[in-house]
Design a protein around this motif. Structure first.
Motif, PDB file in Angstrom:
ATOM      1  N   GLN A  41      -2.117  -3.952   5.007  1.00  0.00           N
ATOM      2  CA  GLN A  41      -1.950  -3.974   3.551  1.00  0.00           C
ATOM      3  C   GLN A  41      -1.437  -5.338   3.102  1.00  0.00           C
ATOM      4  OE1 GLN A  41      -1.519  -0.457   1.748  1.00  0.00           O
ATOM      5  NE2 GLN A  41      -1.412   0.814   3.559  1.00  0.00           N
ATOM      6  N   ARG A  64       3.899   9.128  -6.705  1.00  0.00           N
ATOM      7  CA  ARG A  64       2.630   9.703  -6.279  1.00  0.00           C
ATOM      8  C   ARG A  64       1.443   9.092  -7.016  1.00  0.00           C
ATOM      9  NH1 ARG A  64       5.786  14.555  -5.804  1.00  0.00           N
ATOM     10  NH2 ARG A  64       5.691  15.412  -3.684  1.00  0.00           N
ATOM     11  N   THR A 112      -0.965  -2.392  -4.288  1.00  0.00           N
ATOM     12  CA  THR A 112      -0.304  -1.100  -4.090  1.00  0.00           C
ATOM     13  C   THR A 112      -0.500  -0.675  -2.650  1.00  0.00           C
ATOM     14  OG1 THR A 112      -0.676  -0.475  -6.390  1.00  0.00           O
ATOM     15  CG2 THR A 112      -0.233   1.303  -4.830  1.00  0.00           C
ATOM     16  N   TRP A 113       0.565  -0.283  -1.989  1.00  0.00           N
ATOM     17  CA  TRP A 113       0.485   0.112  -0.588  1.00  0.00           C
ATOM     18  C   TRP A 113       0.332   1.637  -0.464  1.00  0.00           C
ATOM     19  CZ3 TRP A 113       4.146  -2.924   3.200  1.00  0.00           C
ATOM     20  CH2 TRP A 113       3.820  -4.284   3.149  1.00  0.00           C
ATOM     21  N   VAL A 114      -0.543   2.044   0.460  1.00  0.00           N
ATOM     22  CA  VAL A 114      -0.798   3.457   0.734  1.00  0.00           C
ATOM     23  C   VAL A 114      -0.515   3.713   2.209  1.00  0.00           C
ATOM     24  CG1 VAL A 114      -2.470   5.335   0.672  1.00  0.00           C
ATOM     25  CG2 VAL A 114      -2.598   3.491  -1.027  1.00  0.00           C
ATOM     26  N   PRO A 117      -1.013   6.309  -8.575  1.00  0.00           N
ATOM     27  CA  PRO A 117      -1.319   4.914  -8.251  1.00  0.00           C
ATOM     28  C   PRO A 117      -0.985   3.966  -9.391  1.00  0.00           C
ATOM     29  CG  PRO A 117      -3.343   6.108  -8.744  1.00  0.00           C
ATOM     30  CD  PRO A 117      -2.239   7.120  -8.712  1.00  0.00           C
ATOM     31  N   GLU A 133       0.528  10.744   0.515  1.00  0.00           N
ATOM     32  CA  GLU A 133       0.244  10.890  -0.912  1.00  0.00           C
ATOM     33  C   GLU A 133       1.036   9.906  -1.778  1.00  0.00           C
ATOM     34  OE1 GLU A 133       3.431  14.471  -1.958  1.00  0.00           O
ATOM     35  OE2 GLU A 133       1.345  14.942  -1.532  1.00  0.00           O
ATOM     36  N   TRP A 134       1.999   9.189  -1.194  1.00  0.00           N
ATOM     37  CA  TRP A 134       2.834   8.287  -1.974  1.00  0.00           C
ATOM     38  C   TRP A 134       2.195   6.913  -2.093  1.00  0.00           C
ATOM     39  CZ3 TRP A 134       6.655  10.479  -4.579  1.00  0.00           C
ATOM     40  CH2 TRP A 134       7.102  11.735  -4.131  1.00  0.00           C
ATOM     41  N   ARG A 135       2.508   6.237  -3.188  1.00  0.00           N
ATOM     42  CA  ARG A 135       1.994   4.888  -3.444  1.00  0.00           C
ATOM     43  C   ARG A 135       3.192   3.970  -3.678  1.00  0.00           C
ATOM     44  NH1 ARG A 135      -1.297   7.521  -1.682  1.00  0.00           N
ATOM     45  NH2 ARG A 135      -3.407   7.998  -2.426  1.00  0.00           N
TER      46      ARG A 135
END
Length: 489
Positions: A427, A464, A432-434, A466, A446-448
């Motif tokens: 990343q 949660r 935005t990191w997933v 994005p 499921e978190w961003r």
């Protein structure tokens, strides 16, 4: 010789009304602020700088010069005892306004009460238009329409193009030649505005403006694009008026909002000494600290949190703060929060009706690099970390660690989950990191995570969704009032 530019007055105001000097975006003119003709309702005498080559000055194309704008502003200022004033700059105009304020300081003029900046990278970063100088006219218009959200009708209006393109090229030339020089931070607050759908200036990047003031900083994010003066002009005007006149109070976060507060406890000695605002258990714990600095930090962070919650309508008194099963804090309402501390820095994130996680880490060398890799990174992250040049490892480590801590706080897992079971390999900074998670902790995917560049620290938020609208503010001495608990009689 450059002539000092005149100003166009947009509003009818009462005698003695504060002045608001405005500098438009690249290629823009007085019409950039037409939405403000009636929006301030006498709260400001709004004056827009008339830049060279536009607003009836086509015969005088010239070049942009912060020095000449500063001289014009200084000539319009009342005596020191007169009304206060502020300066607003949008996009390129924000960078120009920043240099104007520094030039006013050099001239010895009394400073503005605020510098307001919209849709602009902080001065040390290159602005978009500086990269477009080699484009032909049609390509330039395409970029302005596609990237900045200008109306598509520009392509079919030759008379407008004939005025806009030369002005754009004048402004691009100034941006391309601009070089930021280090000077003392400004002594007054900076208030920034960002568009959540801006393709060029994402809201976290505007946090870099905070390092250019020794006073307070605030960021508002609007549900808008780059040219939000055209679409959300009244909303910006309302926020400026409330801020300038001190009439605004923290609103409850909307369903798409996250409010973030950063407290530097070294600047909040009153809060760090307010032991009387702690619960009995907190006071007992504070008394056990052997080092005074650590005691001050503990008291300060507890007091800052209690005062913030009270400002958002959660009355805490000196009762113990509630804790959900699993250790997550609980306000008794739909307001959720997450707090993190690193040394004397405290980060508090608040949201409404959804969970949020926050973490902050001061930028300082790792105590044990090998132990960090073994305890915090998965295999792919460890391999990436080992391949980095030594000078990049610290920033990479802190970005990864804050991201993991923010996710674990948001999910409520805390220390119950091994950080090596999920990771962020591959990343990129600024995105935005997933997380990629092992099957046993698949729920964490499921978190961003959004990183917050905080100068001498790195912060991270986990939500949660994005996308969210970020409101960021630094806590200043006296900004939140002490909480006085009346003794029972």
């Amino acid at each position: 010789m450059l002539l000092d530019p005149p100003f166009a007055s947009l509003t009818r105001s009462l005698p003695g009304a504060p002045l608001l000097f405005c500098i438009p975006y690249a290629g823009g003119d007085v019409s950039a602020f037409w939405a403000w003709r009636h929006a301030f309702e006498g709260a400001f005498d709004v004056r827009v700088v008339m830049l060279p080559g536009r607003d009836g000055r086509i015969a005088r194309p010239g070049a942009l010069a912060p020095e000449s704008i500063a001289r014009s502003i200084a000539a319009h200022l009342p005596p020191v005892a007169g009304p206060a004033y502020a300066i607003y700059g949008h996009s390129m105009g924000a960078r120009l306004a920043f240099e104007v304020v520094r030039e006013l300081r050099r001239l010895g003029a009394h400073p503005p009460l605020r510098l307001y900046v919209g849709a602009a990278h902080p001065p040390e970063r290159q602005e978009t238009l500086a990269r477009w100088t080699s484009l032909d006219d049609e390509e330039l218009l395409d970029e302005v329409i596609h990237r900045l959200g200008a109306p598509t009708e520009l392509r079919s209006q030759p008379e407008v193009k004939a005025l806009l393109v030369p002005a754009l090229r004048t402004d691009m030339a100034w941006l391309r030649g601009y070089r930021h020089t280090r000077q003392a931070p400004l002594s007054h607050p900076i208030v920034a505005f960002a568009g959540a759908h801006d393709r060029e200036v994402v809201d976290p990047s505007m946090l870099g403006w905070a390092r250019h003031t020794s006073s307070g900083f605030r960021l508002h994010t609007l549900d808008a694009g780059h040219l939000f003066l055209n679409t959300h002009g009244e909303q910006v005007a309302r926020a400026i008026a409330e801020d300038f006149h001190g009439t605004g109070t923290p609103d409850q976060p909307g369903e798409d909002d996250v409010h973030v507060w950063l407290a530097d406890l070294a600047r909040l000695p009153e809060a760090c000494a307010a032991v009387g605002e702690l619960s009995p258990k907190e006071a007992a714990r504070a008394a056990r600290f052997r080092r005074q600095e650590h005691k001050d930090w503990y008291v300060g962070r507890s007091v800052v949190l209690r005062r913030l919650l009270r400002d958002y309508g959660v009355e805490t008194g000196v009762e113990e703060l509630r804790i959900k099963p699993g250790g997550k804090p609980y306000t008794g309402t739909d307001l959720t929060f997450s707090m993190s501390q690193s040394g004397g820095l405290v980060l508090v994130a608040l949201a409404w009706g959804r969970e949020v996680g926050a973490d902050v880490e001061r930028i300082r060398p790792l105590a044990n690099e090998q132990a960090f890799c073994e305890g915090a990174l998965d295999e792919r992250e460890a391999a990436e970390f080992a391949a980095l040049p030594e000078e990049l490892r610290l920033q990479s480590a802190l970005r990864t660690w804050t991201a993991k801590e923010a996710v674990l706080k948001a999910s409520g897992d805390g220390l119950r989950v091994d950080p090596a079971l999920f990771g962020f390999a591959g990343q990129q900074p600024g995105a935005t990191w997933v997380p990629e998670a092992a099957p046993e902790v698949a729920r964490l995917a499921e978190w961003r995570v959004t990183h917050l560049p905080l100068g001498r620290a790195i912060g991270a938020l986990a939500v949660r969704s994005p996308r969210f609208r970020l409101r960021f503010e630094t806590v200043r001495q006296g900004q939140t009032e002490p909480h006085r608990v009346e003794a029972a009689g």
